[in-house]
Enzyme design. Structure first.
Site, PDB file in Angstrom:
ATOM      1  N   LYS A   1      -0.153   3.727  -2.658  1.00  0.00           N
ATOM      2  CA  LYS A   1      -1.154   4.787  -2.539  1.00  0.00           C
ATOM      3  C   LYS A   1      -0.521   6.174  -2.376  1.00  0.00           C
ATOM      4  O   LYS A   1      -1.217   7.184  -2.551  1.00  0.00           O
ATOM      5  CB  LYS A   1      -2.100   4.486  -1.383  1.00  0.00           C
ATOM      6  CG  LYS A   1      -2.961   3.237  -1.607  1.00  0.00           C
ATOM      7  CD  LYS A   1      -3.945   3.026  -0.484  1.00  0.00           C
ATOM      8  CE  LYS A   1      -4.835   1.818  -0.729  1.00  0.00           C
ATOM      9  NZ  LYS A   1      -4.168   0.537  -0.435  1.00  0.00           N
TER      10      LYS A   1
ATOM     11  N   SER B   1       0.789  -1.235   0.000  1.00  0.00           N
ATOM     12  CA  SER B   1       0.000   0.000   0.000  1.00  0.00           C
ATOM     13  C   SER B   1       0.819   1.282   0.000  1.00  0.00           C
ATOM     14  O   SER B   1       0.239   2.365  -0.016  1.00  0.00           O
ATOM     15  CB  SER B   1      -0.969   0.011   1.192  1.00  0.00           C
ATOM     16  OG  SER B   1      -2.078  -0.825   0.930  1.00  0.00           O
TER      17      SER B   1
ATOM     18  N   SER C   1      -6.463   3.279   4.086  1.00  0.00           N
ATOM     19  CA  SER C   1      -5.860   2.463   3.030  1.00  0.00           C
ATOM     20  C   SER C   1      -6.895   1.609   2.304  1.00  0.00           C
ATOM     21  O   SER C   1      -6.656   0.439   1.981  1.00  0.00           O
ATOM     22  CB  SER C   1      -4.749   1.566   3.599  1.00  0.00           C
ATOM     23  OG  SER C   1      -3.877   1.133   2.586  1.00  0.00           O
TER      24      SER C   1
ATOM     25  N   LYS D   1       2.701   6.713   5.128  1.00  0.00           N
ATOM     26  CA  LYS D   1       1.917   5.562   4.668  1.00  0.00           C
ATOM     27  C   LYS D   1       2.571   4.246   5.059  1.00  0.00           C
ATOM     28  O   LYS D   1       3.794   4.106   4.985  1.00  0.00           O
ATOM     29  CB  LYS D   1       1.759   5.615   3.139  1.00  0.00           C
ATOM     30  CG  LYS D   1       0.737   4.630   2.606  1.00  0.00           C
ATOM     31  CD  LYS D   1      -0.662   5.043   2.964  1.00  0.00           C
ATOM     32  CE  LYS D   1      -1.703   3.966   2.636  1.00  0.00           C
ATOM     33  NZ  LYS D   1      -1.686   2.836   3.587  1.00  0.00           N
TER      34      LYS D   1
END
Length: 458
Positions: free
Chosen positions: A63, A60, A120, A223
């Protein structure tokens, strides 16, 4: 005739210790943290790194690029922060983590960014890409163009969320480049990923980065990511005394190990000044991604292992044999190795994180390996819907996805709503008055960390 030489007891002891020393140096390690890098955000100097050019699955962390491309579209006036993002049939088909909105549900770009950076949610990441570029495929093409422009030489995106796909790869070095560009090109986004969770209706949704945000001094967040083939990943920033450092950790065995190593890198990094190596100058590839099933080969470390490796409390002096054990000092550039885990941690350390009933006191473990809690948990509220006056989309068939208008303008109602929100924020936090209103710095033509090529006349 054969002669036998009798060795003294001291010689035998020395030979045994030397053999043990060679064993520690040469024996393969069973567990690993795939790669990491720590850079100075302003200069790009590499302070510490290990296998930072090895290809890895970003999970992730993908992202970050999804948010970057979205905010660039806002700056280019292709969309606004109040433009609608609509859940399509394509987007809701993504596996968790997801919000699970029904087809046709609308939310703003602003809300979608908060959801993908904090919660997320994979379904919202796809819907956001469709809203920005018209289709998921077109958005992925934009992601790869931006990666090329930023100099992410070993990165390829095939989806906007990071779910398992062995064709989607990056490196710690490339992710550090992206994180650095995201930090400087869109300072407004720092107001998104600084939150430890979101609140949707009565449902609190906690960020996997909340312990880092609440416990590490100066933490700004960014993140996290996880899939089995990647292990636990993170890209994080910390600012202390006006200096910002960026860390990328790939392949940790648990969320706690990921956060503890990031904290340790940051603490050591702020004591170091300058480097002869710049993140942009790191070239080549130092290896391929791990084989499938990475998480199953690297079991989560236990409490004793974490305390032995990351305990911040002063430790008793180690004996000679324990001093020979291999370590994973972030100062050892490109040197493989893992934490030296003794069979039994110091009794005082384990006693301090054990409750009277014999169970682990996880708050004490967090205090000792990451740091005491400094900020209380305060999620940000997220809702569906778009403000009155925005480009509201009519009810759509299941497969339809709205396309953003060429240069939509904020309606007066939306502007009033933004101003009211800013006033309310200033009442809650007086320091907010000294900061620019969220989104006010989005101006077409504002400089980027890496120059954006002039569009072709065609």
């Amino acid at each position: 005739m054969t002669y036998f030489r009798v060795q003294s007891p001291k010689a035998v002891l020395f030979a045994s210790l030397f053999g043990l020393f060679c064993f520690f140096l040469s024996s393969p390690t069973k567990a690993e943290i795939g790669a990491h890098i720590l850079i100075d955000a302003k200069s790009g100097d590499v302070l510490y790194e290990r296998q930072s050019t090895r290809k890895w699955y970003p999970a992730s962390l993908t992202k970050i690029m999804t948010a970057y491309v979205t905010l660039k579209a806002v700056r280019d006036e292709r969309i606004t922060m109040t433009s609608p993002v609509v859940q399509s049939k394509n987007s809701i088909s993504e596996p968790p983590s997801k919000m699970g909105f029904k087809v046709g549900t609308q939310l703003t770009v602003d809300a979608a960014l908060k959801i993908i950076m904090i919660k997320s949610a994979n379904d919202v990441a796809v819907a956001l890409g469709e809203a920005v570029s018209g289709s998921e495929a077109a958005f992925i093409a934009e992601m790869n163009r931006e990666a090329k422009r930023l100099g992410m030489r070993n990165t390829r995106f095939v989806n906007p969320h990071g779910l398992p796909d062995n064709a989607q790869v990056s490196t710690a070095r490339d992710m550090a480049l992206l994180a650095r560009a995201f930090w400087y090109d869109f300072p407004e986004a720092r107001q998104i990923y600084k939150y430890p969770g979101i609140k949707f209706g009565r449902k609190p949704l906690r960020s996997a980065n909340r312990f880092f945000l609440q416990r590490v001094p100066g933490a700004n967040g960014m993140k996290t990511g996880y899939i089995c083939n990647s292990g636990y990943n993170v890209a994080a920033t910390v600012t202390r005394r006006g200096r910002t450092l960026i860390a990328v950790v790939l392949g940790a065995r648990s969320g706690l190990e990921r956060t503890a190593l990031t904290r340790e890198l940051m603490d050591k990094g702020f004591k170091k000044r300058g480097s002869r190596t710049n993140v942009a100058s790191l070239t080549g590839s130092s290896g391929n991604p791990p084989a499938d099933g990475y998480c199953r080969r690297n079991k989560k470390p236990g409490v004793e292992a974490m305390m032995a490796r990351f305990d911040m409390q002063p430790k008793a002096k180690r004996g000679f044999l324990s001093a020979l054990a291999p370590t994973d000092d972030p100062g050892s550039v490109l040197r493989p190795g893992t934490a030296a885990v003794s069979k039994k941690s110091p009794a005082s350390a384990m006693d301090s994180v054990t409750l009277p009933n014999g169970k682990t006191d996880w708050n004490a473990v967090l205090d000792r390996t990451i740091g005491p809690e400094r900020l209380e948990y305060r999620p940000i509220t997220v809702t569906t819907g778009v403000p009155r006056g925005a480009a509201v989309v009519a009810r759509l068939p299941a497969d339809d996805v709205p396309l953003p208008t060429t240069k939509p303008r904020l309606a007066q109602a939306a502007v009033v709503a933004d101003q009211a929100a800013q006033v309310q924020a200033e009442e809650v936090n007086p320091q907010a008055a000294a900061q620019p209103a969220y989104g006010s710095l989005f101006r077409k033509g504002k400089g980027f960390a890496v120059p954006v090529p002039t569009p072709s006349p065609r």
